[in-house]
Design a protein around this motif. Structure first.
Motif, PDB file in Angstrom:
ATOM      1  N   ASN A 199      18.131  73.452  16.249  1.00  0.00           N
ATOM      2  CA  ASN A 199      17.989  74.446  17.318  1.00  0.00           C
ATOM      3  C   ASN A 199      16.582  75.059  17.368  1.00  0.00           C
ATOM      4  O   ASN A 199      16.338  76.014  18.087  1.00  0.00           O
ATOM      5  CB  ASN A 199      19.047  75.555  17.191  1.00  0.00           C
ATOM      6  CG  ASN A 199      19.357  76.158  18.545  1.00  0.00           C
ATOM      7  OD1 ASN A 199      19.211  75.481  19.569  1.00  0.00           O
ATOM      8  ND2 ASN A 199      19.746  77.419  18.574  1.00  0.00           N
ATOM      9  N   ASN A 200      15.642  74.509  16.576  1.00  0.00           N
ATOM     10  CA  ASN A 200      14.262  74.990  16.621  1.00  0.00           C
ATOM     11  C   ASN A 200      13.490  74.274  17.718  1.00  0.00           C
ATOM     12  O   ASN A 200      13.719  73.095  17.965  1.00  0.00           O
ATOM     13  CB  ASN A 200      13.529  74.685  15.303  1.00  0.00           C
ATOM     14  CG  ASN A 200      14.064  75.522  14.165  1.00  0.00           C
ATOM     15  OD1 ASN A 200      14.709  76.544  14.411  1.00  0.00           O
ATOM     16  ND2 ASN A 200      13.828  75.082  12.952  1.00  0.00           N
ATOM     17  N   ILE A 223       4.647  78.309  17.149  1.00  0.00           N
ATOM     18  CA  ILE A 223       4.421  79.765  17.184  1.00  0.00           C
ATOM     19  C   ILE A 223       3.713  80.130  18.482  1.00  0.00           C
ATOM     20  O   ILE A 223       2.614  79.641  18.773  1.00  0.00           O
ATOM     21  CB  ILE A 223       3.591  80.238  15.962  1.00  0.00           C
ATOM     22  CG1 ILE A 223       4.288  79.821  14.664  1.00  0.00           C
ATOM     23  CG2 ILE A 223       3.407  81.752  16.009  1.00  0.00           C
ATOM     24  CD1 ILE A 223       3.587  80.279  13.387  1.00  0.00           C
ATOM     25  N   ASN A 224       4.365  80.984  19.228  1.00  0.00           N
ATOM     26  CA  ASN A 224       3.834  81.449  20.513  1.00  0.00           C
ATOM     27  C   ASN A 224       2.940  82.665  20.234  1.00  0.00           C
ATOM     28  O   ASN A 224       3.406  83.773  20.061  1.00  0.00           O
ATOM     29  CB  ASN A 224       5.043  81.825  21.397  1.00  0.00           C
ATOM     30  CG  ASN A 224       4.650  82.503  22.700  1.00  0.00           C
ATOM     31  OD1 ASN A 224       3.486  82.523  23.078  1.00  0.00           O
ATOM     32  ND2 ASN A 224       5.643  83.069  23.390  1.00  0.00           N
ATOM     33  N   ALA A 225       1.624  82.418  20.157  1.00  0.00           N
ATOM     34  CA  ALA A 225       0.668  83.506  19.874  1.00  0.00           C
ATOM     35  C   ALA A 225      -0.186  83.709  21.124  1.00  0.00           C
ATOM     36  O   ALA A 225      -1.412  83.724  21.045  1.00  0.00           O
ATOM     37  CB  ALA A 225      -0.185  83.145  18.668  1.00  0.00           C
ATOM     38  N   GLN A 239      14.141  83.395  28.641  1.00  0.00           N
ATOM     39  CA  GLN A 239      14.152  84.771  28.115  1.00  0.00           C
ATOM     40  C   GLN A 239      13.601  85.760  29.145  1.00  0.00           C
ATOM     41  O   GLN A 239      12.656  85.435  29.868  1.00  0.00           O
ATOM     42  CB  GLN A 239      13.272  84.872  26.866  1.00  0.00           C
ATOM     43  CG  GLN A 239      13.614  83.893  25.762  1.00  0.00           C
ATOM     44  CD  GLN A 239      14.894  84.262  25.043  1.00  0.00           C
ATOM     45  OE1 GLN A 239      15.399  85.375  25.189  1.00  0.00           O
ATOM     46  NE2 GLN A 239      15.432  83.326  24.292  1.00  0.00           N
ATOM     47  N   ALA A 240      14.174  86.966  29.122  1.00  0.00           N
ATOM     48  CA  ALA A 240      13.697  88.016  30.040  1.00  0.00           C
ATOM     49  C   ALA A 240      12.376  88.585  29.514  1.00  0.00           C
ATOM     50  O   ALA A 240      12.154  88.617  28.304  1.00  0.00           O
ATOM     51  CB  ALA A 240      14.734  89.125  30.111  1.00  0.00           C
ATOM     52  N   GLU A 359      13.502  83.584  18.962  1.00  0.00           N
ATOM     53  CA  GLU A 359      14.493  83.473  20.038  1.00  0.00           C
ATOM     54  C   GLU A 359      14.659  82.004  20.392  1.00  0.00           C
ATOM     55  O   GLU A 359      13.673  81.341  20.751  1.00  0.00           O
ATOM     56  CB  GLU A 359      14.014  84.232  21.287  1.00  0.00           C
ATOM     57  CG  GLU A 359      13.788  85.715  21.078  1.00  0.00           C
ATOM     58  CD  GLU A 359      12.841  86.287  22.139  1.00  0.00           C
ATOM     59  OE1 GLU A 359      13.190  87.312  22.730  1.00  0.00           O
ATOM     60  OE2 GLU A 359      11.762  85.705  22.365  1.00  0.00           O
ATOM     61  N   ASP A 360      15.859  81.515  20.305  1.00  0.00           N
ATOM     62  CA  ASP A 360      16.140  80.111  20.637  1.00  0.00           C
ATOM     63  C   ASP A 360      15.143  79.154  19.986  1.00  0.00           C
ATOM     64  O   ASP A 360      14.621  78.239  20.642  1.00  0.00           O
ATOM     65  CB  ASP A 360      16.125  79.919  22.166  1.00  0.00           C
ATOM     66  CG  ASP A 360      17.340  80.572  22.795  1.00  0.00           C
ATOM     67  OD1 ASP A 360      18.348  80.745  22.081  1.00  0.00           O
ATOM     68  OD2 ASP A 360      17.267  80.929  23.986  1.00  0.00           O
ATOM     69  N   GLY A 361      14.854  79.405  18.727  1.00  0.00           N
ATOM     70  CA  GLY A 361      14.007  78.478  17.974  1.00  0.00           C
ATOM     71  C   GLY A 361      12.522  78.593  18.261  1.00  0.00           C
ATOM     72  O   GLY A 361      11.731  77.797  17.751  1.00  0.00           O
TER      73      GLY A 361
END
Ligand SMILES: Cc1cc2nc3c(=O)[nH]c(=O)nc-3n(C[C@H](O)[C@H](O)[C@H](O)COP(=O)(O)OP(=O)(O)OC[C@H]3O[C@@H](n4cnc5c(N)ncnc54)[C@H](O)[C@@H]3O)c2cc1C
Length: 536
Positions: A199-200, A223-225, A239-240, A359-361
């Motif tokens: 689920n990642n 990683i979302n940076a 995602q909101a 969130e959600d992986g």
């Protein structure tokens, strides 16, 4: 890694099995890449535009505890920031340097001497040293000339630090690449794929902005940076939004028109927000504003007429004698803060801490400050560790920068210039000097930059557009009138061959750069700027 033809290796690089893909080439992403690579992870960073293109080249350039956070009761954030300030000044003199600040104490004006001194006492206690001092009016006037004398009781001086934010990002990336990390600019993440078992998110689609080619890259962790853009990737997962983008804008003026020996900090007469005016790399920087930014984030932010008026009002309030006008402004710039939205009516009341969400992986890290980038990076890796089976690295803070060989003394450079080059370019400063042609160890008038920096950056620092070189590798676009129009022939002479650009390509780049400069870095039309209220 950014030698000639380096982009031809991208298909092979992207096809490798990675442990970590870092999305976003600002200070947060750069910090994560470095901390991951030096702990043995196979890590790659991708940035949709240029390194430091986002907020990390548009900050107020202070490495500071943030005195105002004390007032807001954010003592932990201030303590961490003050500690990081001290570490960075020790590790990278010439890149992160002390800056003395002067705060005038006027009869009836807030915050008064005792309130301000109490905040500074906490600040000093956190740093483990004392830098504050109260001067009576006569002495203070010498430290902060040109300020109004009426009702002046005296003033407080204290020390914080300043940097060149975009060069800080480049220096951290340089360390990361030395440690085995890979950093690619003009490569946007345009899709995310989740592994059905773990689920990642373990695969991303990346698009090369130069040739529109698409690739798939795989990693154990993504990683979302992406700072203020973080909701963009989160939205791909349904995602909101959680962020409230806040714009902050600055002006640069020539030092001879706004000569400040110390940084001057004041509370803006309109709303009591802090405004800083300080000497930076040959110019005087004035900022900042703090307003909601509802524009499309893919369009580069620019100062608005209202913000110009707000900053000019602060200048007139603090330096009425100087009679500064719009003609004195060299350039402007605007950045967008990644701030977590808690719905406060006043944008300045929103917190400035960073946040990490899984969130959600997809691991997202956003918010925070330039100053605390190392702590933010380590926090992100702590969260990532659970998704990296078998990886048990020590995540205690370590020095960011390796020590580099001192430069020889016989180069004709003064101590400040030598330290500045070492701080900004680290181990590469020696090479930078060695590549200088005749006369290139001279400074470019009105700035602290040497001509040789242009040559070295063009050759070694992944410059793909002229704006990369003039707005981020060097900061000439913020320091020279007209974005450097008078110096362009000389810049071309040094850089065109290094960049291997044909005459047509150079001309196209020059046209694009000046169009961007006019849109986002010069003043808006004079007629649109509201008249500002003059000091009483
Ligand atoms: C006006 C202002 C003044 C400030 N002053 C200070 C200060 O004096 N001191 C201090 O400590 N802090 C300051 N800050 C805060 C600090 O600048 C920021 O917290 C910091 O720069 C954020 O870094 P970041 O790497 O998280 O984001 P950014 O630097 O914005 O980096 C994110 C990057 O992600 C990229 N990206 C976005 N989407 C994608 C995608 N899909 N694929 C690939 N890449 C993508 C963007 O292009 C961007 O370059 C200031 C902020 C502002 C706005």
């Amino acid at each position: 890694m950014w030698q000639t033809q380096w982009r031809s290796q991208l298909p092979e690089l992207l096809a490798r099995e990675w442990d970590v893909i870092v999305v976003g080439g600002g200070i947060t992403g750069a910090g994560i890449l470095l901390e991951a690579a030096r702990r043995g992870l196979r890590a790659i960073l991708v940035e949709q535009r240029d390194f430091a293109w986002g907020t990390s080249s548009r900050s107020s350039k202070l490495v500071h505890g943030g005195l105002r956070y004390i007032k807001e009761g954010k003592l932990l954030l201030t303590r961490d920031s003050v500690k990081e300030r001290e570490n960075l000044m020790t590790e990278a003199p010439g890149l992160v340097d002390p800056q003395s600040f002067a705060f005038a104490d006027y009869e009836g004006r807030k915050p008064g001497r005792w309130m301000f001194a109490a905040g500074l006492a906490i600040y000093d206690w956190m740093a483990g040293s004392s830098s504050r001092h109260y001067y009576p009016a006569g002495e203070f006037r010498m430290l902060a000339p040109h300020i109004p004398e009426k009702d002046l009781k005296g003033g407080l001086c204290y020390t914080d630090a300043k940097t060149d934010d975009a060069r800080l990002v480049m220096r951290v990336l340089q360390e990361a690449v030395q440690a085995g990390g890979v950093a690619v600019n003009y490569m946007a993440v345009t899709g995310l794929l989740r592994d059905a078992t773990s689920n990642n998110v373990n695969s991303v689609t990346v698009t090369d902005a130069l040739i529109s080619a698409r690739y798939q890259a795989r990693a154990k962790v993504v990683i979302n940076a992406t700072g203020a853009w973080a909701d963009g990737l989160r939205k791909l997962q349904g995602q909101a939004p959680k962020l409230r983008p806040l714009r902050g804008s600055h002006l640069t003026l020539p030092q001879w028109r706004l000569p400040v020996a110390q940084a001057v900090s004041l509370m803006h007469p309109a709303d009591g927000r802090p405004v800083f005016i300080f000497p930076w790399e040959g110019v005087t920087l004035v900022g900042t504003t703090d307003v909601d930014h509802s524009e499309n984030l893919q369009v580069e932010a620019a100062i608005t007429p209202q913000e110009v008026s707000y900053l000019m009002q602060a200048l007139h309030f603090q330096f009425p004698q100087l009679a500064l006008t719009l003609d004195d402004v060299i350039a402007t710039y605007a950045g967008v803060r990644p701030v977590i939205d808690t719905g406060k009516a006043d944008p300045s009341k929103e917190g400035r801490d960073h946040a990490v969400w899984l969130e959600d992986g997809l691991l997202t890290v956003t918010g925070g400050k330039l100053t605390t980038f190392r702590l933010i990076a380590l926090d992100a890796l702590k969260h990532a560790a659970a998704m990296l089976p078998g990886w048990h690295a020590n995540l205690d803070a370590q020095p960011i920068f390796r020590e580099s060989k001192p430069l020889p003394h016989n180069l004709g450079l003064n101590t400040y210039q030598t330290q500045r080059l070492q701080g900004r370019y680290g181990a590469a400063a020696v090479e930078l000097i060695a590549c200088a042609h005749g006369g290139e160890l001279e400074v470019i008038g009105g700035t602290d930059t040497l001509w040789a920096e242009l040559r070295w950056c063009a050759r070694n620092e992944a410059v793909l557009h002229l704006e990369d070189l003039l707005l981020r590798r060097t900061r000439l676009g913020l320091q020279l009138r007209g974005g450097g129009i008078d110096e362009m022939a000389h810049i071309r002479k040094i850089c065109q061959t290094e960049l291997r650009w044909s005459d047509d390509q150079w001309k196209a780049e020059e046209t694009a750069y000046f169009a961007l400069w006019q849109r986002c870095y010069q003043l808006p039309s004079r007629e649109s700027i509201p008249a500002w209220q003059h000091a009483a």
